[in-house]
Write an enzyme that holds these catalytic residues in place. Sequence first.
Site, mmCIF file in Angstrom:
data_model
loop_
_atom_site.group_PDB
_atom_site.id
_atom_site.type_symbol
_atom_site.label_atom_id
_atom_site.label_comp_id
_atom_site.label_asym_id
_atom_site.label_seq_id
_atom_site.Cartn_x
_atom_site.Cartn_y
_atom_site.Cartn_z
ATOM 1 N N HIS A 241 -1.566 -0.478 1.971
ATOM 2 C CA HIS A 241 -2.082 -1.167 2.600
ATOM 3 C C HIS A 241 -2.047 -2.583 2.608
ATOM 4 O O HIS A 241 -1.472 -3.278 3.444
ATOM 5 C CB HIS A 241 -3.667 -0.686 2.655
ATOM 6 C CG HIS A 241 -4.142 0.774 2.739
ATOM 7 N ND1 HIS A 241 -3.813 1.334 4.002
ATOM 8 C CD2 HIS A 241 -4.258 1.494 1.852
ATOM 9 C CE1 HIS A 241 -4.139 2.739 3.888
ATOM 10 N NE2 HIS A 241 -4.256 2.942 2.593
HETATM 11 O O1 RIB Z 1 -8.701 1.235 3.304
HETATM 12 C C1 RIB Z 1 -7.622 0.637 2.455
HETATM 13 C C2 RIB Z 1 -8.307 -0.800 2.009
HETATM 14 O O2 RIB Z 1 -9.340 -0.522 1.062
HETATM 15 C C3 RIB Z 1 -7.270 -1.582 0.953
HETATM 16 O O3 RIB Z 1 -7.595 -2.923 0.891
HETATM 17 C C4 RIB Z 1 -7.539 -0.886 -0.380
HETATM 18 O O4 RIB Z 1 -7.377 -1.745 -1.532
HETATM 19 C C5 RIB Z 1 -9.138 -0.706 -0.282
HETATM 20 O O5 RIB Z 1 -9.582 -1.864 -0.518
#
Ligand code: RIB
Length: 312
Positions: A241
């Site tokens: 992500h």
């Molecule tokens: O949904 C993914 C996000 O949530 C990313 O930033 C991960 O690190 C968590 O914070």
Amino acid sequence: MRKVIFDTDPGQDDAVAILAALGSPGEIDVLGIVAVAGNIPLHHTANNALRLVELADRDDIPVFAGADRPFTRRLVTAEHVHGATGLDGPDLPQPSARLREGHGVDFIIDTVRRNPEKSVTIAALGPLTNVALAILKAPDIAERLEAIVMMGGAYFEVGNITPAAEFNIYVDPEAAAVVFASGADITMLPLDVTHGMRATPSRIDAFRRIGNKAGAAVTAMLTFSETYDLQKFGWDGAPLHDPCVTAFLLRPDLFESRHINVEIETASALTRGMTVADYWGVTDRAKNAVFVRSGDADAVFALLAERVARLP
Ligand code: RIB
Ligand code: CA
């Protein structure tokens, strides 16, 4: 050269995003790192941020603690994904570097005001609590910021912490609503693009083959944090992500996006934290965010590995 403040809840994927940025000194000037409660409580996210700057031999970069809880809600964390420390996987030593004095929100405000207009970007990798508090305390920074480039939200890919919401927005939907109503120049990288960025075995192996400390740490991080998602999705790799934010800062041309309206659900218990994206323009709501829907995964992973390879 982009001047960037990272607001983050490291988190293995946050870590890769920050390390890739630190491996890009000619293009990204990391002005500071502000920890926020999210994946794990603040004392862990702040400690992990210190461990990261030491891993990169960059303990000159100021690290601050920010908010230890959402605006109004009880903190929801994600140890089930990231482990008890939030950075499980690699064996990183406890940092000798110390947090800077002062609150991270004040660092954000002071830094944006001290630099020329439209010259500082906030890269937001966790819940938007710090960013929203900074905007509420100093509304002038919304216009003064060059941009807020954030990982968060979901639309076509729906939610990952509830059927309707992505984790970062879900943890503090009121903060997200403040940010999306602020008038700041927002680029969001939601699950719609990050679910296409899958850390397959060959892509993780590219980090392993680098042969430096940072590459070995990234390999251990991704190997640890992929477990939950591989079981959940059954894909050939877990979605990566937050590093999409760094990749976008370096190479926005690798992504496809659309300027649309995005509103945040804060009232409903069932759909709290949902990012209601008017992707097809069916309302006359003001366009307030660039919604990144897809990207070139091979090019993004090659870019991330190439930048991590520049670290010690
Ligand atoms: O949904 C993914 C996000 O949530 C990313 O930033 C991960 O690190 C968590 O914070
Ligand atoms: Ca994060």
